[in-house]
Design a protein around this motif. Structure first.
Motif, PDB file in Angstrom:
ATOM      1  N   ILE A   1      35.275  47.825  48.636  1.00 20.16           N
ATOM      2  CA  ILE A   1      35.747  46.980  47.534  1.00 20.16           C
ATOM      3  C   ILE A   1      35.191  45.570  47.703  1.00 20.16           C
ATOM      4  O   ILE A   1      35.108  45.041  48.812  1.00 20.16           O
ATOM      5  N   GLU A   2      34.812  44.968  46.582  1.00 19.00           N
ATOM      6  CA  GLU A   2      34.319  43.589  46.587  1.00 19.00           C
ATOM      7  C   GLU A   2      34.903  42.847  45.397  1.00 19.00           C
ATOM      8  O   GLU A   2      35.007  43.402  44.297  1.00 19.00           O
ATOM      9  N   ALA A   3      35.312  41.607  45.607  1.00 15.13           N
ATOM     10  CA  ALA A   3      35.824  40.796  44.506  1.00 15.13           C
ATOM     11  C   ALA A   3      34.707  40.524  43.503  1.00 15.13           C
ATOM     12  O   ALA A   3      33.535  40.372  43.877  1.00 15.13           O
ATOM     13  N   VAL A   4      35.059  40.455  42.229  1.00 19.40           N
ATOM     14  CA  VAL A   4      34.071  40.193  41.183  1.00 19.40           C
ATOM     15  C   VAL A   4      33.468  38.803  41.356  1.00 19.40           C
ATOM     16  O   VAL A   4      32.261  38.611  41.215  1.00 19.40           O
ATOM     17  N   ARG A   5      34.313  37.834  41.681  1.00 18.75           N
ATOM     18  CA  ARG A   5      33.832  36.466  41.894  1.00 18.75           C
ATOM     19  C   ARG A   5      34.518  35.907  43.139  1.00 18.75           C
ATOM     20  O   ARG A   5      35.719  36.102  43.334  1.00 18.75           O
ATOM     21  N   VAL A   6      33.746  35.224  43.958  1.00 19.15           N
ATOM     22  CA  VAL A   6      34.282  34.560  45.147  1.00 19.15           C
ATOM     23  C   VAL A   6      33.806  33.117  45.132  1.00 19.15           C
ATOM     24  O   VAL A   6      32.605  32.853  45.022  1.00 19.15           O
ATOM     25  N   ALA A   7      34.743  32.181  45.200  1.00 23.74           N
ATOM     26  CA  ALA A   7      34.404  30.753  45.211  1.00 23.74           C
ATOM     27  C   ALA A   7      34.821  30.158  46.547  1.00 23.74           C
ATOM     28  O   ALA A   7      35.971  30.318  46.971  1.00 23.74           O
ATOM     29  N   GLU A   8      33.886  29.514  47.217  1.00 20.91           N
ATOM     30  CA  GLU A   8      34.203  28.783  48.441  1.00 20.91           C
ATOM     31  C   GLU A   8      34.561  27.351  48.075  1.00 20.91           C
ATOM     32  O   GLU A   8      33.744  26.628  47.499  1.00 20.91           O
ATOM     33  N   VAL A   9      35.772  26.957  48.381  1.00 21.26           N
ATOM     34  CA  VAL A   9      36.249  25.611  48.067  1.00 21.26           C
ATOM     35  C   VAL A   9      35.897  24.717  49.249  1.00 21.26           C
ATOM     36  O   VAL A   9      36.393  24.928  50.366  1.00 21.26           O
TER      37      VAL A   9
ATOM     38  N   THR B   1      39.022  26.582  51.725  1.00 26.58           N
ATOM     39  CA  THR B   1      39.588  27.912  51.498  1.00 26.58           C
ATOM     40  C   THR B   1      38.642  28.690  50.604  1.00 26.58           C
ATOM     41  O   THR B   1      37.609  28.172  50.168  1.00 26.58           O
ATOM     42  N   ARG B   2      38.998  29.927  50.328  1.00 27.80           N
ATOM     43  CA  ARG B   2      38.231  30.768  49.412  1.00 27.80           C
ATOM     44  C   ARG B   2      39.153  31.305  48.329  1.00 27.80           C
ATOM     45  O   ARG B   2      40.331  31.560  48.581  1.00 27.80           O
ATOM     46  N   ILE B   3      38.575  31.504  47.136  1.00 28.85           N
ATOM     47  CA  ILE B   3      39.326  32.083  46.022  1.00 28.85           C
ATOM     48  C   ILE B   3      38.570  33.319  45.550  1.00 28.85           C
ATOM     49  O   ILE B   3      37.353  33.277  45.336  1.00 28.85           O
ATOM     50  N   GLU B   4      39.312  34.420  45.393  1.00 32.35           N
ATOM     51  CA  GLU B   4      38.703  35.682  44.969  1.00 32.35           C
ATOM     52  C   GLU B   4      39.360  36.163  43.683  1.00 32.35           C
ATOM     53  O   GLU B   4      40.585  36.140  43.564  1.00 32.35           O
ATOM     54  N   GLN B   5      38.523  36.578  42.744  1.00 27.37           N
ATOM     55  CA  GLN B   5      39.042  37.199  41.526  1.00 27.37           C
ATOM     56  C   GLN B   5      39.163  38.702  41.769  1.00 27.37           C
ATOM     57  O   GLN B   5      38.171  39.374  42.048  1.00 27.37           O
ATOM     58  N   LEU B   6      40.386  39.218  41.648  1.00 29.01           N
ATOM     59  CA  LEU B   6      40.675  40.600  42.025  1.00 29.01           C
ATOM     60  C   LEU B   6      40.929  41.525  40.851  1.00 29.01           C
ATOM     61  O   LEU B   6      41.322  42.676  41.045  1.00 29.01           O
ATOM     62  N   ASN B   7      40.757  41.063  39.643  1.00 29.05           N
ATOM     63  CA  ASN B   7      40.942  41.941  38.479  1.00 29.05           C
ATOM     64  C   ASN B   7      39.928  41.567  37.399  1.00 29.05           C
ATOM     65  O   ASN B   7      40.073  40.533  36.765  1.00 29.05           O
ATOM     66  N   PRO B   8      38.901  42.402  37.235  1.00 29.88           N
ATOM     67  CA  PRO B   8      38.615  43.664  37.929  1.00 29.88           C
ATOM     68  C   PRO B   8      37.992  43.431  39.302  1.00 29.88           C
ATOM     69  O   PRO B   8      37.823  42.281  39.725  1.00 29.88           O
ATOM     70  N   VAL B   9      37.633  44.536  39.985  1.00 25.89           N
ATOM     71  CA  VAL B   9      36.920  44.465  41.252  1.00 25.89           C
ATOM     72  C   VAL B   9      35.695  45.363  41.184  1.00 25.89           C
ATOM     73  O   VAL B   9      35.598  46.243  40.329  1.00 25.89           O
TER      74      VAL B   9
END
Length: 356
Positions: free
Chosen positions: A22-30, A166-174
């Motif tokens: 599984i991989e997040a659709v978008r990952v942002a490194e803050v 921190t990191r932010i991940e979008q989990l819907n969808p994946v």
């Protein structure tokens, strides 16, 4: 007496089973965009955050002082520019009366323009100072699930080093990342070209997921990416599926197995799941041979299609596969097939539990 299933050619789904992650659709490194000391963490770790939501507060004191200095310089430059414009306005009629020389007037115009340019420059510096001051409130660049903080209150962060906060991940969808060997890809393409597999490229290719414990993810996804190049190190082709994840049950990095329904096999073979006996040496079934006796037949299993096994090899059209009383029958024993009437009577008999 046994019940049998007569093997016949049927149209079955062409199922490809592959492991995936599984991989997040978008990952942002803050990351920090200014230097300073972290004053506060403004979010709860592991919760969903909205785009623009404040996450950290960096001490703004030094940047506020810098902004005040730039603001004072701007006011001084504006005063100088206003005085220079006044001089130009006084000199302009005097030039027409030849009370002053043209050279003096041109010098005054040049000084006014220089003062105006200085004002514009310092305004730009003030805008940059405001921008830097705004970076002391670190905000979420995207909506998603914020992970644990990489820094604590009191930590010194640096813009030059782009300190990770921190990191932010979008989990819907994946996404689910998959890999298939190039030889298997070629075999599927060849079967499609030869007409053995019916495949409509205009329709989305559906995908099902199962977890490591064997449980099925209840929502279907679809194949959204197929790489047309082969990885020279692994000899595989990359695929990617997209899945809705409203309950956040699919977690990035999680291992899953995917069933890809890639078209249909025209003349395939599948038999009831209960007919197959599994052992350490492989899978087998009991069939009725030409002499009316039970015989063991090894089979090469494909994936499950509902309550039926897809058979890759080992059975032929017309084979009679035994699907009942498997524990009581020994290979080589003569067997009789239930008639329709006998089968109907057996189905109508109450179970021992209901008789009690």
């Amino acid at each position: 007496m046994v019940d049998t299933y007569v093997v016949k050619p049927v149209s079955i789904p062409n199922i490809i089973e592959l492991p995936g992650r599984i991989e997040a659709v978008r990952v942002a490194e803050v990351r920090a965009r200014v230097n300073g000391i972290v004053q506060r963490r403004l979010y709860r770790e592991g919760t969903d955050v909205s785009k623009g939501q404040p996450l950290f507060r960096i001490d703004p004191s030094e940047l506020q002082a810098t902004r005040a200095q730039v603001k004072a310089s701007l006011e001084r430059a504006q005063a100088t520019a206003a005085n220079a414009r006044a001089v130009v306005n006084r000199y302009k009629p005097l030039v027409a009366e030849q009370a002053i020389s043209r050279q003096e007037y041109d010098a005054a115009v040049a000084a006014s323009r220089e003062a105006s340019a200085s004002v514009a420059q310092i305004k730009a510096e003030l805008a940059a100072a405001d921008l830097q001051l705004g970076y002391t409130n670190v905000r979420a660049p995207i909506r998603g699930r914020a992970r644990r903080a990489e820094v604590t209150e009191g930590a010194l962060v640096s813009a030059a080093e782009a300190t990770l906060l921190t990191r932010i991940e979008q989990l819907n969808p994946v996404y689910v990342n998959l890999s298939q060997s190039s030889s298997e890809v070629m075999a599927v393409r060849r079967a499609v070209d030869e007409g053995l597999i019916e495949f409509d490229e205009r329709q989305k290719t559906r995908v099902e997921l199962s977890f490591e414990d064997g449980s099925i993810y209840p929502i279907e996804g679809f194949l959204d990416f197929f790489d047309f190049s082969v990885d020279e190190n692994t000899g595989t082709v990359s695929l990617r599926a997209e899945f809705p994840n409203p309950g956040s049950n699919l977690l990035p990095g999680e291992f899953v197995r995917a069933k890809i329904y890639l078209g249909e096999i025209k003349n395939g073979i599948e038999i009831p799941q209960r007919a197959v006996q599994l052992s350490e040496t492989g899978a087998s079934v009991l069939i009725i041979d030409s002499e009316g006796k039970a015989a063991v037949r090894s089979v090469d299993l494909g994936p499950l299609d509902g309550d039926k096994w897809i058979i890759k090899s080992g059975l032929s059209v017309g084979d009679k596969v035994i699907i009942s009383n498997l524990q009581k029958i020994r290979p080589g024993a003569a067997v009789k097939i239930l008639t329709k009437e006998q089968r109907g009577r057996e189905n109508k008999q109450p179970s021992s539990k209901s008789q009690r």
